[in-house]
Design a protein around this motif. Structure first.
Motif, mmCIF file in Angstrom:
data_model
loop_
_atom_site.group_PDB
_atom_site.id
_atom_site.type_symbol
_atom_site.label_atom_id
_atom_site.label_comp_id
_atom_site.label_asym_id
_atom_site.label_seq_id
_atom_site.Cartn_x
_atom_site.Cartn_y
_atom_site.Cartn_z
ATOM 1 N N SER A 164 0.833 -1.208 0.000
ATOM 2 C CA SER A 164 0.000 0.000 0.000
ATOM 3 C C SER A 164 0.868 1.259 0.000
ATOM 4 C CB SER A 164 -0.917 0.004 1.215
ATOM 5 O OG SER A 164 -1.824 -1.063 1.160
ATOM 6 N N GLN A 198 2.269 1.757 -3.479
ATOM 7 C CA GLN A 198 1.226 2.252 -4.387
ATOM 8 C C GLN A 198 0.922 3.725 -4.119
ATOM 9 O OE1 GLN A 198 -1.917 -0.547 -3.628
ATOM 10 N NE2 GLN A 198 -1.210 -1.979 -5.198
ATOM 11 N N GLN A 199 0.871 4.118 -2.842
ATOM 12 C CA GLN A 199 0.629 5.520 -2.503
ATOM 13 C C GLN A 199 1.772 6.398 -2.998
ATOM 14 O OE1 GLN A 199 -2.126 6.922 -1.235
ATOM 15 N NE2 GLN A 199 -1.132 8.883 -1.571
ATOM 16 N N GLU A 200 2.989 5.929 -2.835
ATOM 17 C CA GLU A 200 4.162 6.674 -3.309
ATOM 18 C C GLU A 200 4.115 6.846 -4.821
ATOM 19 O OE1 GLU A 200 7.558 8.867 -3.109
ATOM 20 O OE2 GLU A 200 6.396 8.112 -1.421
ATOM 21 N N GLN A 201 3.702 5.801 -5.533
ATOM 22 C CA GLN A 201 3.584 5.897 -6.985
ATOM 23 C C GLN A 201 2.495 6.888 -7.386
ATOM 24 O OE1 GLN A 201 2.975 1.819 -8.117
ATOM 25 N NE2 GLN A 201 5.183 1.409 -8.290
ATOM 26 N N ARG A 202 1.372 6.874 -6.661
ATOM 27 C CA ARG A 202 0.302 7.842 -6.952
ATOM 28 C C ARG A 202 0.782 9.266 -6.710
ATOM 29 N NH1 ARG A 202 -3.097 3.817 -4.719
ATOM 30 N NH2 ARG A 202 -2.909 4.746 -2.649
ATOM 31 N N ASP A 203 1.504 9.463 -5.589
ATOM 32 C CA ASP A 203 2.023 10.799 -5.279
ATOM 33 C C ASP A 203 3.021 11.255 -6.340
ATOM 34 O OD1 ASP A 203 0.494 10.749 -2.993
ATOM 35 O OD2 ASP A 203 2.166 10.293 -1.641
ATOM 36 N N ARG A 248 3.178 10.265 -9.486
ATOM 37 C CA ARG A 248 2.440 10.586 -10.720
ATOM 38 C C ARG A 248 1.749 11.937 -10.620
ATOM 39 N NH1 ARG A 248 -0.790 5.293 -11.409
ATOM 40 N NH2 ARG A 248 0.422 4.872 -9.624
ATOM 41 N N GLN A 249 1.190 12.250 -9.442
ATOM 42 C CA GLN A 249 0.528 13.545 -9.249
ATOM 43 C C GLN A 249 1.533 14.677 -9.357
ATOM 44 O OE1 GLN A 249 -2.792 13.989 -8.956
ATOM 45 N NE2 GLN A 249 -2.363 16.160 -9.109
ATOM 46 N N GLU A 259 2.450 15.107 -12.977
ATOM 47 C CA GLU A 259 1.354 15.737 -13.713
ATOM 48 C C GLU A 259 1.288 17.229 -13.416
ATOM 49 O OE1 GLU A 259 -3.473 15.489 -13.685
ATOM 50 O OE2 GLU A 259 -2.361 13.602 -13.549
#
Length: 96
Positions: free
Chosen positions: A30, A33-38, A40-41, A44
């Motif tokens: 988890s 995955q959170q680190e990857q989402r951060d 990517r944000q 972006e």
């Protein structure tokens, strides 16, 4: 595996160890995955900021280009031949 090894593993806290390992694994997964989402944000947001900068620079370029054309036309309409030492960058020449 022999039944004695299995009994020792499961009887001697093996289930607790297995549950703890599964919990740690899930938490780690988890977190990744959170680190990857951060990440990517952030990428972006940086890309959007760069796009805004490019758009602003293109607008500024368009303004200066149109202004110079207007001044050139105004000078020529009064019989003055505009002389400049400015050279168009080759990257802009290729676009037109």
């Amino acid at each position: 595996m022999s039944p004695e090894i299995l009994a020792a593993f499961f009887g001697g806290g093996g289930i607790a160890s297995l549950a703890t390992w599964a919990t740690v694994w899930q938490a780690r997964r988890s977190a990744v995955q959170q680190e990857q989402r951060d990440l990517r944000q952030e990428q972006e947001n940086a890309l959007n900021q760069l796009r805004r900068y490019v758009r602003e620079l293109e607008e500024l370029l368009r303004f200066y280009r149109e202004s110079s054309i207007d001044y050139s036309v105004q000078l020529r309409s009064h019989g003055i031949e505009p002389q400049t030492t400015a050279r168009m960058p080759s990257s802009l020449l290729n676009q037109e």
